[in-house]
Structure formats: structure tokens, C-alpha cells
Design a protein around this motif. Structure first.
Motif, PDB file in Angstrom:
ATOM      1  N   PRO A  69       0.822  -1.234   0.000  1.00 48.49           N
ATOM      2  CA  PRO A  69       0.000   0.000   0.000  1.00 48.49           C
ATOM      3  C   PRO A  69       0.845   1.268   0.000  1.00 48.49           C
ATOM      4  CG  PRO A  69      -0.796  -1.569   1.645  1.00 48.49           C
ATOM      5  CD  PRO A  69       0.532  -2.068   1.194  1.00 48.49           C
ATOM      6  N   ILE A  70       1.983   1.239   0.692  1.00 47.75           N
ATOM      7  CA  ILE A  70       2.833   2.429   0.763  1.00 47.75           C
ATOM      8  C   ILE A  70       3.509   2.670  -0.587  1.00 47.75           C
ATOM      9  CG2 ILE A  70       4.792   3.500   1.944  1.00 47.75           C
ATOM     10  CD1 ILE A  70       4.153   1.653   4.333  1.00 47.75           C
ATOM     11  N   ILE A  71       4.026   1.601  -1.187  1.00 48.37           N
ATOM     12  CA  ILE A  71       4.664   1.744  -2.495  1.00 48.37           C
ATOM     13  C   ILE A  71       3.642   2.231  -3.524  1.00 48.37           C
ATOM     14  CG2 ILE A  71       5.895   0.537  -4.346  1.00 48.37           C
ATOM     15  CD1 ILE A  71       6.922  -1.427  -2.218  1.00 48.37           C
ATOM     16  N   LEU A  72       2.432   1.684  -3.442  1.00 47.15           N
ATOM     17  CA  LEU A  72       1.366   2.080  -4.369  1.00 47.15           C
ATOM     18  C   LEU A  72       1.109   3.582  -4.293  1.00 47.15           C
ATOM     19  CD1 LEU A  72      -0.821   1.052  -6.370  1.00 47.15           C
ATOM     20  CD2 LEU A  72      -2.357   0.856  -4.388  1.00 47.15           C
ATOM     21  N   LYS A  73       1.098   4.115  -3.077  1.00 48.99           N
ATOM     22  CA  LYS A  73       0.834   5.540  -2.875  1.00 48.99           C
ATOM     23  C   LYS A  73       1.872   6.405  -3.587  1.00 48.99           C
ATOM     24  CE  LYS A  73       0.785   9.023   0.819  1.00 48.99           C
ATOM     25  NZ  LYS A  73       0.885   9.236   2.296  1.00 48.99           N
ATOM     26  N   TYR A  74       3.149   6.046  -3.462  1.00 52.28           N
ATOM     27  CA  TYR A  74       4.216   6.895  -3.999  1.00 52.28           C
ATOM     28  C   TYR A  74       4.555   6.575  -5.451  1.00 52.28           C
ATOM     29  CZ  TYR A  74       4.985   8.713   0.676  1.00 52.28           C
ATOM     30  OH  TYR A  74       4.812   9.334   1.886  1.00 52.28           O
ATOM     31  N   CYS A  78       5.064   8.251 -10.632  1.00 47.74           N
ATOM     32  CA  CYS A  78       6.405   8.016 -11.175  1.00 47.74           C
ATOM     33  C   CYS A  78       6.319   7.438 -12.590  1.00 47.74           C
ATOM     34  CB  CYS A  78       7.202   7.086 -10.267  1.00 47.74           C
ATOM     35  SG  CYS A  78       6.719   5.349 -10.363  1.00 47.74           S
ATOM     36  N   ASP A  79       7.420   7.541 -13.303  1.00 46.71           N
ATOM     37  CA  ASP A  79       7.504   6.960 -14.641  1.00 46.71           C
ATOM     38  C   ASP A  79       8.032   5.533 -14.610  1.00 46.71           C
ATOM     39  OD1 ASP A  79       6.791   9.402 -16.089  1.00 46.71           O
ATOM     40  OD2 ASP A  79       8.742  10.154 -15.405  1.00 46.71           O
ATOM     41  N   LEU A  80       8.776   5.206 -13.527  1.00 48.50           N
ATOM     42  CA  LEU A  80       9.444   3.913 -13.453  1.00 48.50           C
ATOM     43  C   LEU A  80       9.726   3.570 -12.004  1.00 48.50           C
ATOM     44  CD1 LEU A  80      12.322   2.576 -15.605  1.00 48.50           C
ATOM     45  CD2 LEU A  80      12.804   2.985 -13.189  1.00 48.50           C
ATOM     46  N   ILE A  81       9.674   2.284 -11.689  1.00 46.95           N
ATOM     47  CA  ILE A  81      10.051   1.804 -10.358  1.00 46.95           C
ATOM     48  C   ILE A  81      11.378   1.062 -10.473  1.00 46.95           C
ATOM     49  CG2 ILE A  81       9.430   0.366  -8.381  1.00 46.95           C
ATOM     50  CD1 ILE A  81       6.489   0.672  -9.229  1.00 46.95           C
ATOM     51  N   GLN A  82      12.337   1.492  -9.679  1.00 48.11           N
ATOM     52  CA  GLN A  82      13.623   0.785  -9.587  1.00 48.11           C
ATOM     53  C   GLN A  82      13.686   0.140  -8.213  1.00 48.11           C
ATOM     54  OE1 GLN A  82      16.674   0.383 -11.713  1.00 48.11           O
ATOM     55  NE2 GLN A  82      16.735  -1.153 -10.075  1.00 48.11           N
ATOM     56  N   THR A  83      13.838  -1.180  -8.179  1.00 51.03           N
ATOM     57  CA  THR A  83      13.908  -1.885  -6.905  1.00 51.03           C
ATOM     58  C   THR A  83      15.181  -2.706  -6.859  1.00 51.03           C
ATOM     59  OG1 THR A  83      12.626  -3.248  -5.346  1.00 51.03           O
ATOM     60  CG2 THR A  83      12.639  -3.935  -7.672  1.00 51.03           C
ATOM     61  N   THR A  84      15.403  -3.377  -5.736  1.00 46.02           N
ATOM     62  CA  THR A  84      16.565  -4.243  -5.574  1.00 46.02           C
ATOM     63  C   THR A  84      16.119  -5.580  -5.007  1.00 46.02           C
ATOM     64  OG1 THR A  84      17.013  -3.444  -3.325  1.00 46.02           O
ATOM     65  CG2 THR A  84      18.087  -2.276  -5.137  1.00 46.02           C
ATOM     66  N   SER A  85      16.947  -6.599  -5.198  1.00 47.19           N
ATOM     67  CA  SER A  85      16.636  -7.906  -4.626  1.00 47.19           C
ATOM     68  C   SER A  85      16.550  -7.777  -3.107  1.00 47.19           C
ATOM     69  CB  SER A  85      17.721  -8.917  -5.007  1.00 47.19           C
ATOM     70  OG  SER A  85      19.003  -8.440  -4.634  1.00 47.19           O
ATOM     71  N   GLY A  86      15.558  -8.417  -2.519  1.00 45.30           N
ATOM     72  CA  GLY A  86      15.371  -8.298  -1.078  1.00 45.30           C
ATOM     73  C   GLY A  86      13.903  -8.190  -0.728  1.00 45.30           C
ATOM     74  N   VAL A  95       3.032  -3.674  -7.343  1.00 48.17           N
ATOM     75  CA  VAL A  95       2.583  -2.312  -7.626  1.00 48.17           C
ATOM     76  C   VAL A  95       2.776  -1.981  -9.095  1.00 48.17           C
ATOM     77  CG1 VAL A  95       3.109   0.127  -7.237  1.00 48.17           C
ATOM     78  CG2 VAL A  95       2.911  -1.425  -5.290  1.00 48.17           C
ATOM     79  N   ALA A  96       3.915  -2.365  -9.650  1.00 50.41           N
ATOM     80  CA  ALA A  96       4.191  -2.093 -11.065  1.00 50.41           C
ATOM     81  C   ALA A  96       3.136  -2.739 -11.958  1.00 50.41           C
ATOM     82  CB  ALA A  96       5.584  -2.603 -11.436  1.00 50.41           C
ATOM     83  N   LYS A  97       2.723  -3.946 -11.620  1.00 48.29           N
ATOM     84  CA  LYS A  97       1.701  -4.631 -12.416  1.00 48.29           C
ATOM     85  C   LYS A  97       0.331  -3.979 -12.218  1.00 48.29           C
ATOM     86  CE  LYS A  97       4.656  -7.297 -14.171  1.00 48.29           C
ATOM     87  NZ  LYS A  97       5.057  -7.062 -15.580  1.00 48.29           N
ATOM     88  N   THR A  98       0.050  -3.532 -11.000  1.00 47.46           N
ATOM     89  CA  THR A  98      -1.222  -2.874 -10.711  1.00 47.46           C
ATOM     90  C   THR A  98      -1.355  -1.569 -11.506  1.00 47.46           C
ATOM     91  OG1 THR A  98      -1.292  -3.788  -8.466  1.00 47.46           O
ATOM     92  CG2 THR A  98      -2.660  -1.856  -8.906  1.00 47.46           C
ATOM     93  N   LEU A  99      -0.288  -0.796 -11.540  1.00 42.25           N
ATOM     94  CA  LEU A  99      -0.318   0.526 -12.176  1.00 42.25           C
ATOM     95  C   LEU A  99       0.161   0.495 -13.630  1.00 42.25           C
ATOM     96  CD1 LEU A  99       1.167   2.686  -9.256  1.00 42.25           C
ATOM     97  CD2 LEU A  99      -1.246   2.355  -9.844  1.00 42.25           C
ATOM     98  N   ASN A 100       0.575  -0.676 -14.086  1.00 40.76           N
ATOM     99  CA  ASN A 100       1.129  -0.804 -15.441  1.00 40.76           C
ATOM    100  C   ASN A 100       2.334   0.115 -15.628  1.00 40.76           C
ATOM    101  OD1 ASN A 100       1.273  -1.932 -18.032  1.00 40.76           O
ATOM    102  ND2 ASN A 100       0.005  -0.319 -18.919  1.00 40.76           N
TER     103      ASN A 100
END
Length: 346
Positions: A69-74, A78-86, A95-100
Motif C-alpha cells: 500500500p505504501i509503495i502504491l501511494k508513492y 512516477c515513470d518507473l520503479i527501480q527496486t533491488t533484490s530483497g 505495484v508495477a503490475k497494478t499501475l502498469n
């Protein structure tokens, strides 16, 4: 470009080399005009670090698996989500799939079957299954930093395009040192039992008994090291944590550097050893010259050390080659690699 960067810790909180890599990537992106917001754990009152906007959630990093829910809010703006393993990559992917939104995952660590060594057979199997679940999703891009990581991720993810971008590091020309009869290990500065197993410290200490005329230096700190000292051969030297010139001097004087980790995202200490002209014995391939051994293989490690100390011309050849190779690892090249990927997936 607006980028949401999700990572478990961010300076001034540091758990290891991963935070150094993440910080330099984000700093490079902001210098190129991208707007980056970091979503991480920590004190909510710290809203920026070195000019980088941060949103910090005051929870244990393992609970960031529940941060959807927190990631979804922010992420909405954005144009892109950059994450890391973990612990944040799976909710970030959801979230990326939810927001396309396009999402890129940087592999900072992947333990695979080695989870059983770190956590025991039962708990380790659970961690391994979760890791396969997290890293096996269809990301728009997965970035690895060495060939060892690439081989591991390819076994569990055939749905994502995988890129290899070696990490940068703070390369500076090193002065030439006279090599001494010393062999070096540099570990996480908060060494505990788990980190000791992950970094292969026990194997380093065990092999030292075969070479009583050589000093085996262990750089790092942690309460667990006190227990290791009680059972270590007399030629092991525990230096405690070293930084700056003292650490560079030890790299420069060391004949051989050993990286015996079960897994590494990159291996910043190996790059430092390369720049110092060390011959390298490693379980991780970041493109260095040297010898490779399998994790936990003490016989192979002993054989490799014996070969090098018996062949000084080969040690010099490897050390000279590593000095040249170390120049290839720059933060600019690292950041440019990500920018190129972003242009492809956005």
C-alpha cells in the motif's frame, strides 16, 4: 524522468556494500536530471540525504514485504520503479503490475541453495523458496553486476530480460607497494555468525594453518570475531575495521586477496584489491584476473594459494593485469547503463 527507488536501507543507515552501490546509482541519476524518490526504512524525520528525497518507514526491513500500500501511494506519479533484490522487490513488482508501470530490479544478493548454509536446512529452504518467488517474476529488466549472479538468476527467471552492468567503485591510482608474505580477507564491517558464513571467513581461517610462514589478515569488526580468535591459528591477524589510507596500505602490501563469499551482488572489495595489484582468489567472477574456487572448498583454496606463492612471476602478472582491469569500473559507466535500460523500457 520520475523514478521511485525502493530499497531496504539508505544512508545514513548502511548494512553493507549494497548501500554504497545504491547511493552512487541514485546520485548519478540525479546529476543527469532525473527526479528520484527513495522509499526505505528508517527515521521518518530524515526526509533527504545529500539532496536525495527519502521517504522512510519506521519498521524492521523484513516487514517491507508488506509495504504494497505504501509503495502504491508513492508510485502513482512516477515513470518507473527501480527496486533491488530483497524484501521490497516483490511488493514493488505487484505495484508495477497494478499501475502498469515499468520496473527494473537490481540484484544486490542472491543466495539460492546457499540459504541452507546461512539459515539451516528448514528455515533456509523457506528463504530459498521466497527468493525464487520474488526474483522469478516478469520484471521489465533485471540487472546483475557479475557473471556469477547472472548464472544464478538465469536458472529461476526466464521471463525477464537480463542485463549485466558491473558496478563502479571509487578508483584512484594506487602507489606501488612492495608485496609481503600476507594474504588478505576484508569482510562486512558488522561481522556476525551469519555474515561469517556468507563471506567464507571460516574457510579463510581454516586454510591459514597450512601456511604458517604467511600472515592472514582479517579486516572487519563484530562480536562474533571474538569467538573466532579463540580457535584461530597464530598467523591470523585480526585488524579490526580499517578505512582510508590504512586499508589501502594493507591492500597494497598484500600478495593475495581472497573473496570466498557464497554470493555477492558485485564484490567491491575485489575491485579494490584489483586496483592495488593483488592476485585474487575468488568464488565470484567480476571480470578479474586470478584463480577461482568453489564456495566452502578448502582443499581447492589451499591448492590455489600454494600455486600462487610458488609462482611469484604469475602473481605479478595477475596483479598487473588487475590494475589495468580495475580502471574499467566507473560509476559513470554504471549509471549510463541504467539510463540506457530506462529509455528502452519506459
Amino acid at each position: 524522468m520520475k523514478i521511485l527507488f525502493t530499497h531496504e536501507k539508505f544512508p545514513p543507515e548502511v548494512a553493507g556494500g549494497g548501500e554504497t552501490i545504491v547511493y552512487n546509482l541514485i546520485k548519478g541519476l540525479t546529476k543527469r536530471g532525473h527526479k528520484v524518490t527513495v522509499l526505505t526504512t528508517g527515521n521518518p524525520k530524515i526526509r533527504e540525504y545529500d539532496g536525495i528525497k527519502t521517504v522512510r518507514i519506521p519498521v524492521n526491513r523484513y516487514l517491507m514485504n508488506l509495504s504494497y500500500p505504501i509503495i502504491l501511494k508513492y508510485a502513482k506519479d512516477c515513470d518507473l520503479i527501480q527496486t533491488t533484490s530483497g524484501n521490497m522487490c516483490f511488493p514493488s513488482w505487484k505495484v508495477a503490475k497494478t499501475l502498469n508501470k515499468p520496473i527494473c530490479c537490481l540484484i544486490l544478493h542472491q543466495l539460492s541453495e546457499h540459504w541452507k548454509t546461512i539459515r539451516g536446512r528448514f528455515v533456509g529452504t523457506i528463504f530459498h523458496q521466497f527468493e525464487k518467488l520474488f526474483l522469478g517474476r516478469s520484471y521489465n529488466a533485471i540487472v546483475v553486476m557479475n557473471d556469477s549472479s547472472k548464472n544464478m538468476i538465469q536458472k529461476i527467471n526466464r521471463n525477464s530480460k537480463i542485463y549485466k552492468i558491473p558496478s563502479g567503485f571509487d578508483f584512484k591510482p594506487r602507489k606501488s607497494y612492495k608485496k609481503t608474505n600476507s594474504i588478505l580477507f576484508v569482510g562486512n564491517i558488522s561481522m556476525n555468525k551469519t555474515m561469517s558464513k556468507l563471506k567464507g571467513l571460516s574457510e579463510f581461517i581454516e586454510v591459514a594453518k597450512y601456511f604458517p610462514d604467511y600472515k592472514f589478515y582479517v579486516v572487519g569488526k563484530g562480536d562474533y570475531l571474538k569467538n573466532l580468535k579463540l580457535h584461530s591459528p597464530s598467523n591470523i591477524v585480526f585488524t579490526g575495521p580499517l578505512f582510508g589510507k590504512k586499508l589501502q596500505d594493507l591492500f597494497g602490501k598484500s600478495l593475495i586477496f581472497c573473496n570466498l563469499s557464497l554470493s555477492e551482488g558485485f564484490g567491491l572489495t575485489t575491485a579494490e584489491a584489483m586496483a592495488a595489484g593483488c592476485a585474487v582468489i575468488s568464488t565470484i567472477d567480476i571480470g578479474q584476473a586470478g584463480l577461482f574456487v568453489n564456495p566452502k572448498d578448502i582443499k581447492s583454496l589451499e591448492k590455489s594459494i600454494r600455486y600462487l606463492i610458488s609462482n611469484p612471476k604469475e602473481v605479478k602478472r595477475i596483479g598487473d593485469a588487475n590494475k589495468k582491469l580495475a580502471k574499467n569500473y566507473s560509476w559513470d559507466k554504471f549509471v549510463d547503463g541504467f539510463v540506457k535500460i530506462y529509455k528502452e523500457i519506459v
